[in-house]
Write an enzyme that holds these catalytic residues in place. Structure first.
Site, PDB file in Angstrom:
ATOM      1  N   GLU A  14       0.584   4.741   6.020  1.00 56.76           N
ATOM      2  CA  GLU A  14       0.207   5.807   5.100  1.00 56.76           C
ATOM      3  C   GLU A  14      -1.293   5.783   4.832  1.00 56.76           C
ATOM      4  OE1 GLU A  14       4.370   6.275   2.598  1.00 56.76           O
ATOM      5  OE2 GLU A  14       2.795   5.033   1.743  1.00 56.76           O
ATOM      6  N   CYS A  26      -8.773   6.982   2.354  1.00 52.43           N
ATOM      7  CA  CYS A  26      -8.280   5.620   2.159  1.00 52.43           C
ATOM      8  C   CYS A  26      -7.411   5.278   3.367  1.00 52.43           C
ATOM      9  CB  CYS A  26      -7.467   5.539   0.868  1.00 52.43           C
ATOM     10  SG  CYS A  26      -6.699   3.927   0.570  1.00 52.43           S
ATOM     11  N   CYS A  80       1.814  -6.407   4.704  1.00 49.23           N
ATOM     12  CA  CYS A  80       0.758  -7.339   4.314  1.00 49.23           C
ATOM     13  C   CYS A  80       1.400  -8.680   3.990  1.00 49.23           C
ATOM     14  CB  CYS A  80      -0.001  -6.813   3.095  1.00 49.23           C
ATOM     15  SG  CYS A  80      -1.397  -7.843   2.569  1.00 49.23           S
ATOM     16  N   CYS A 112       0.693  -9.947  -3.146  1.00 48.44           N
ATOM     17  CA  CYS A 112       0.238  -9.652  -4.510  1.00 48.44           C
ATOM     18  C   CYS A 112       1.372  -9.016  -5.312  1.00 48.44           C
ATOM     19  CB  CYS A 112      -0.983  -8.736  -4.484  1.00 48.44           C
ATOM     20  SG  CYS A 112      -2.428  -9.484  -3.681  1.00 48.44           S
ATOM     21  N   CYS A 131       1.609  -5.073  -5.873  1.00 54.18           N
ATOM     22  CA  CYS A 131       1.391  -4.191  -4.724  1.00 54.18           C
ATOM     23  C   CYS A 131       2.692  -3.858  -4.008  1.00 54.18           C
ATOM     24  CB  CYS A 131       0.416  -4.859  -3.748  1.00 54.18           C
ATOM     25  SG  CYS A 131       0.009  -3.833  -2.322  1.00 54.18           S
ATOM     26  N   CYS A 181      -3.385   3.565  -6.295  1.00 57.11           N
ATOM     27  CA  CYS A 181      -3.773   2.213  -5.896  1.00 57.11           C
ATOM     28  C   CYS A 181      -2.579   1.269  -6.006  1.00 57.11           C
ATOM     29  CB  CYS A 181      -4.919   1.736  -6.784  1.00 57.11           C
ATOM     30  SG  CYS A 181      -5.521   0.096  -6.366  1.00 57.11           S
TER      31      CYS A 181
END
Length: 357
Positions: free
Chosen positions: A103, A116, A123, A127, A130, A345
């Site tokens: 995305e 972005c 990942c 975190c 996230c 974010c």
């Protein structure tokens, strides 16, 4: 007349994944073009997304050459799965050759658009705040797959992209070779022409990754580090990377970074109510980062599906901003764009694996 063997056995090239130097070498090998004709062709193709040989003033007038030029170029054909828009923010999804999806988000600014981009599928950094972390790590993107996101934004969706932020899916410094390669193409003045000063790489803050970026050819990009905690206790809870690179080590590493003249670190701080937004947090944050030239970027936490915290209200972000300003810092609140699209974010990501339909 062009020799029949000049193009034989050489396949077409994707100019949107090559720097000018690489493109020129390909055009010399395939078409025998000099550097002036190659530069004119490269600029036309990359900036306009098309080629009109009749408008190329430096192209030799050789029989069959216009057709050969078209045959020497392979335009990208990324599979665009979804495009969603709300309040000027656009989130789009590209399906990769192996069925995985990434995305990207187009963000409207005052006089331009920022893209972005993602650097990985998933990942490994884990975190807590996230959504991408919930996917786990699937694989790195190639330079071409990173650049396909810019191609789609500029030439498929027709947005005038002037800024790039590596703040999408993945940790950019865990895939630095591909990221640096893509940045090299993005910043080539004869092509996409996005200066390094308009490109920001955001990282979780691994000392090893920051040191590798410092030694790379693209070290003069803007560097943003997700801090998100003023103490090791809080930051380790939110970001596992802090267990290997605690705040003291992170600051020492950043103090050695070759920032551009008058450059500063962008300290990204996701404000989570009741977790990292107290007056004590503000004072501790300023103290721990005091050895560095810092610009603070605050953004309220965006709750995605299954998030461990509730979304942070704007009033809480403003209150924390005021606490930092009181400590004498430069602070900016980043507008939380894209929440309605799950494009804010920390919200990018979906279940990994090949999709159907």
């Amino acid at each position: 007349m062009m020799e029949p063997h000049a193009f034989k056995g050489l396949g077409p090239v994707n100019p949107f994944s090559l720097t000018y130097d690489a493109f020129r070498n390909a055009m010399v090998a395939r078409l025998g073009l000099d550097r002036y004709a190659s530069a004119e062709l490269y600029t036309m193709v990359v900036r306009s997304g098309a080629v009109d040989t009749s408008a190329l003033t430096r192209l030799p007038r050789r029989e069959g050459l216009p057709e050969a030029v078209h045959g020497a170029l392979a335009f990208p054909a990324p599979e665009l799965v979804t495009v969603k828009e709300a309040d000027g923010v656009v989130k789009f999804t590209i399906r990769l050759h192996d069925g995985h999806e990434v995305e990207s988000v187009v963000l409207p600014m005052l006089n331009h658009y920022t893209l972005c981009v993602s650097s990985q599928v998933g990942c490994k950094r884990g975190c807590l705040f996230c959504t991408t972390a919930k996917m786990g790590f699937v694989r790195d993107l190639t330079p071409t797959e990173i650049l396909d996101q810019l191609y789609v934004a500029r030439h498929v969706l027709s947005y005038s992209i002037q800024n790039i932020v590596f703040m999408g899916m993945g940790e950019p410094l865990d895939n630095l070779d591909a990221v640096a390669g893509a940045i090299g193409v993005m910043s080539d003045q004869r092509g996409f022409d996005i200066p390094l000063r308009r490109i920001t790489v955001s990282t979780v803050g691994s000392a090893e990754g920051i040191e590798k970026l410092a030694a790379s050819p693209v070290s003069s990009v803007n560097l943003a580090v997700s801090v998100n905690g003023a103490t090791d206790e809080v930051r380790s809870r939110l970001m596992p990377v802090n267990r290997k690179t605690p705040l003291k080590t992170l600051v020492e590493t950043l103090a050695r970074y070759p920032f551009a003249r008058k450059g500063a670190l962008f300290a990204e701080y996701i404000v989570i109510e009741g977790v990292n937004d107290s007056e004590e947090d503000a004072k501790a944050l300023v103290k721990v980062l005091s050895p560095l030239a810092v610009r603070y970027n605050l953004i309220g936490f965006n709750a995605g599906p299954g998030a461990p915290f509730s979304s942070t209200c704007q009033e809480a972000v403003e209150r924390f901003r005021d606490l930092l300003v009181h400590e004498g810092t430069y602070v900016r609140i980043r507008a939380s764009k894209g929440r309605d699209l799950v494009a804010g974010c920390g919200q990018l990501g979906k279940k990994a694996g090949p999709s159907i339909g």
